[in-house]
Design a protein around this motif. Structure first.
Motif, PDB file in Angstrom:
ATOM      1  N   LEU A 315       0.829  -1.209   0.000  1.00 31.95           N
ATOM      2  CA  LEU A 315       0.000   0.000   0.000  1.00 31.95           C
ATOM      3  C   LEU A 315       0.862   1.258   0.000  1.00 31.95           C
ATOM      4  O   LEU A 315       0.474   2.293  -0.552  1.00 31.95           O
ATOM      5  CB  LEU A 315      -0.909   0.018   1.229  1.00 31.95           C
ATOM      6  N   ALA A 316       2.052   1.157   0.626  1.00 31.98           N
ATOM      7  CA  ALA A 316       2.933   2.324   0.700  1.00 31.98           C
ATOM      8  C   ALA A 316       3.455   2.727  -0.670  1.00 31.98           C
ATOM      9  O   ALA A 316       3.859   3.882  -0.871  1.00 31.98           O
ATOM     10  CB  ALA A 316       4.102   2.027   1.636  1.00 31.98           C
ATOM     11  N   ASP A 317       3.447   1.799  -1.629  1.00 33.15           N
ATOM     12  CA  ASP A 317       3.975   2.084  -2.969  1.00 33.15           C
ATOM     13  C   ASP A 317       2.919   2.650  -3.909  1.00 33.15           C
ATOM     14  O   ASP A 317       3.235   3.044  -5.033  1.00 33.15           O
ATOM     15  CB  ASP A 317       4.560   0.805  -3.575  1.00 33.15           C
ATOM     16  N   ILE A 318       1.666   2.664  -3.476  1.00 27.44           N
ATOM     17  CA  ILE A 318       0.597   3.168  -4.349  1.00 27.44           C
ATOM     18  C   ILE A 318       0.665   4.693  -4.415  1.00 27.44           C
ATOM     19  O   ILE A 318       0.576   5.385  -3.399  1.00 27.44           O
ATOM     20  CB  ILE A 318      -0.777   2.706  -3.845  1.00 27.44           C
ATOM     21  N   ASP A 319       0.844   5.185  -5.611  1.00 23.80           N
ATOM     22  CA  ASP A 319       0.926   6.634  -5.832  1.00 23.80           C
ATOM     23  C   ASP A 319       0.298   6.939  -7.184  1.00 23.80           C
ATOM     24  O   ASP A 319       0.839   6.595  -8.236  1.00 23.80           O
ATOM     25  CB  ASP A 319       2.382   7.102  -5.796  1.00 23.80           C
ATOM     26  N   VAL A 320      -0.856   7.551  -7.148  1.00 25.47           N
ATOM     27  CA  VAL A 320      -1.595   7.831  -8.393  1.00 25.47           C
ATOM     28  C   VAL A 320      -1.361   9.266  -8.861  1.00 25.47           C
ATOM     29  O   VAL A 320      -2.151   9.796  -9.644  1.00 25.47           O
ATOM     30  CB  VAL A 320      -3.096   7.563  -8.194  1.00 25.47           C
ATOM     31  N   SER A 321      -0.274   9.876  -8.410  1.00 28.49           N
ATOM     32  CA  SER A 321      -0.018  11.271  -8.766  1.00 28.49           C
ATOM     33  C   SER A 321       0.223  11.469 -10.252  1.00 28.49           C
ATOM     34  O   SER A 321       0.039  12.566 -10.787  1.00 28.49           O
ATOM     35  CB  SER A 321       1.181  11.809  -7.971  1.00 28.49           C
ATOM     36  N   ASP A 322       0.661  10.390 -10.939  1.00 28.53           N
ATOM     37  CA  ASP A 322       0.854  10.484 -12.389  1.00 28.53           C
ATOM     38  C   ASP A 322       0.238   9.268 -13.055  1.00 28.53           C
ATOM     39  O   ASP A 322      -0.207   8.325 -12.385  1.00 28.53           O
ATOM     40  CB  ASP A 322       2.349  10.609 -12.749  1.00 28.53           C
ATOM     41  N   ALA A 323       0.211   9.295 -14.384  1.00 22.86           N
ATOM     42  CA  ALA A 323      -0.473   8.243 -15.138  1.00 22.86           C
ATOM     43  C   ALA A 323       0.171   6.878 -14.928  1.00 22.86           C
ATOM     44  O   ALA A 323      -0.515   5.861 -14.774  1.00 22.86           O
ATOM     45  CB  ALA A 323      -0.485   8.605 -16.623  1.00 22.86           C
ATOM     46  N   ASP A 324       1.513   6.840 -14.914  1.00 21.87           N
ATOM     47  CA  ASP A 324       2.197   5.561 -14.721  1.00 21.87           C
ATOM     48  C   ASP A 324       1.895   4.979 -13.343  1.00 21.87           C
ATOM     49  O   ASP A 324       1.662   3.774 -13.193  1.00 21.87           O
ATOM     50  CB  ASP A 324       3.711   5.744 -14.894  1.00 21.87           C
ATOM     51  N   GLY A 325       1.916   5.835 -12.324  1.00 20.39           N
ATOM     52  CA  GLY A 325       1.614   5.374 -10.975  1.00 20.39           C
ATOM     53  C   GLY A 325       0.190   4.885 -10.848  1.00 20.39           C
ATOM     54  O   GLY A 325      -0.084   3.887 -10.159  1.00 20.39           O
ATOM     55  N   ALA A 326      -0.733   5.557 -11.521  1.00 17.17           N
ATOM     56  CA  ALA A 326      -2.133   5.145 -11.477  1.00 17.17           C
ATOM     57  C   ALA A 326      -2.313   3.781 -12.119  1.00 17.17           C
ATOM     58  O   ALA A 326      -3.068   2.932 -11.609  1.00 17.17           O
ATOM     59  CB  ALA A 326      -2.998   6.189 -12.175  1.00 17.17           C
ATOM     60  N   ALA A 327      -1.622   3.539 -13.225  1.00 25.51           N
ATOM     61  CA  ALA A 327      -1.719   2.245 -13.905  1.00 25.51           C
ATOM     62  C   ALA A 327      -1.134   1.136 -13.035  1.00 25.51           C
ATOM     63  O   ALA A 327      -1.705   0.040 -12.926  1.00 25.51           O
ATOM     64  CB  ALA A 327      -1.003   2.311 -15.253  1.00 25.51           C
ATOM     65  N   ALA A 328       0.015   1.417 -12.408  1.00 26.91           N
ATOM     66  CA  ALA A 328       0.640   0.414 -11.546  1.00 26.91           C
ATOM     67  C   ALA A 328      -0.223   0.135 -10.322  1.00 26.91           C
ATOM     68  O   ALA A 328      -0.335  -1.012  -9.864  1.00 26.91           O
ATOM     69  CB  ALA A 328       2.026   0.887 -11.117  1.00 26.91           C
TER      70      ALA A 328
END
Length: 416
Positions: A315-328
């Motif tokens: 959960l600590a790695d979830i970062d939707v600040s950019d498109a790549d992070g949202a996809a991951a």
């Protein structure tokens, strides 16, 4: 012959009256105590059996208390696991919203962080009487299982052996793993590699093997992969780490590290490197099908006394600040939700088993009490009828003894 020294009739009447009075005392005791066997002298065999059964009843009463405590402990953990699942589902909804381009991903990320902190708070507080079934990072051997006394089994020779219901702890914490600092006794105790360099068409195909020496938890495993200049991995060393928790096997260690390596290779669209696992031992074979210069170095490290990661550490790695992070994040959240669902399902099964056992123990105590009653309890209807008969016999016995005592008086008439 008549005698003034020996009155046989009186002696017979007296013994009869004593017997009647003894029986009357016993039946009065039965009526007052409600028991036909009150002490060992009444019926030694029946008394002994009833005392053994009574001790079993007391034991099962304590077991019922233990099961009730265990049921409450599992219930708290189950409620927390279900609550965490709901929060993860809410996070998923926000991650899905972040896939759009015209949304404020920063605010969505703020909401996700708040939900993540709430999950951490719930997992930490899900304890009952000091036992938290949603935390499994203790390195102590056996700490991954909570044993609840469920029965006392009596063998034919009278020996008693306890039975337990083992509840496996589910880790829904969000803490990161901490690689151990204590060196193992000798190289290869935990992890070994058959070849450490030149993986590729012109080099070796190393096999990485594992030993679950960290059954008590804290065993730290690290695989480091380093490419050459021309390699798709680049020259940066990439570490894959796993710290075992209590009860982990070689396959558990292998599965986690293998998943990390495959996920990394997939995320970076690597096509030349493959990882295959031995289905029996868990050993991982690393292969590279690239050009001759496209080699890959493999190194391993092993330590003890690490701290295992929480089951929801990702959960600590979830970062939707950019498109790549949202996809991951969209790919990651599914696994986290499944982890939480599996934990709740496991706790639910254990909770149902404890509840069923507690109901059985209650019925068993009722059966034992009924059996004890049939052995030692007095039949009050029969006792009442017998009391009336004995009271009548007592009155007749007194009359008979009175008549027998008057017999010597007739001898006086012979001397008048």
């Amino acid at each position: 012959m008549s005698s003034i020294l020996t009155n046989n009739s009186a002696m017979v009447a007296l013994q009869t009256l004593k017997s009647i009075n003894s029986d009357l005392g016993k039946i009065q005791s039965e009526i007052s105590t409600g028991k036909t066997v009150e002490s060992a002298k009444d019926n030694a065999a029946t008394w002994a059996i009833s005392k053994v059964m009574s001790s079993d009843v007391e034991g099962f009463r304590a077991i019922s208390d233990s099961l009730s405590l265990g049921q409450s402990t599992v219930g708290v953990a189950l409620d927390a696991a279900e609550g965490i699942t709901d929060l993860l589902t809410e996070i998923k909804g926000k991650i899905v919203n972040s896939q759009e381009e015209n949304v404020d991903r920063g605010k969505i990320q703020t909401d996700i962080v708040a939900l993540r902190d709430q999950i951490s708070s719930i997992a930490g507080a899900a304890q009952f009487n000091g036992l938290n079934l949603l935390s499994n990072t203790d390195n102590t051997e056996g700490s991954g299982t909570a044993s609840i006394l469920s029965s006392l089994d009596r063998a034919g020779d009278g020996t008693i052996s306890p039975s337990n219901i083992d509840v496996s702890k589910q880790d829904l914490g969000t803490g990161a793993a901490e690689f151990g600092a204590t060196a193992v006794a000798s190289a290869g105790d935990l992890i070994a590699v058959s070849a450490a360099s030149a993986v590729g068409p012109a080099g070796a195909t190393p096999v990485i093997s594992f030993t679950a020496d960290g059954a008590a938890g804290g065993a730290s495993y690290r695989i480091t992969l380093t490419g050459a200049a021309a390699n798709e991995w680049g020259t940066t060393a990439v570490n894959f780490e796993y710290v075992a928790r209590d009860g982990d096997t070689e396959m558990d260690v292998s599965n986690n590290l293998l998943k990390q390596m495959n996920d990394y290779a997939t995320a970076n669209e690597f096509t030349n490197t493959t990882f295959t696992q031995d289905a029996t031992t868990g050993a991982i074979t690393v292969a590279n099908t690239g050009a001759a210069a496209d080699t890959l170095g493999v190194a391993v490290a092993e330590n003890l006394d690490g701290t295992a990661a929480g089951g929801l550490a990702a959960l600590a790695d979830i970062d939707v600040s950019d498109a790549d992070g949202a996809a991951a994040a969209l790919a990651s959240i599914e696994g986290l939700i499944q982890t939480s669902i599996d934990a709740a399902a496991s706790l639910g099964s254990d909770g149902k088993r404890i509840e069923t056992q507690n109901e059985f123990v209650g019925k068993l105590m009722d059966g034992l009490k009924s059996g004890i009653g049939s052995l030692v309890d007095a039949d009050m209807e029969a006792a009442s009828a017998k009391l009336q008969a004995l009271q009548t016999q007592q009155q007749l016995g007194v009359q008979a003894l009175s008549i027998a005592n008057q017999a010597p008086q007739t001898i006086l008439s012979l001397f008048r």
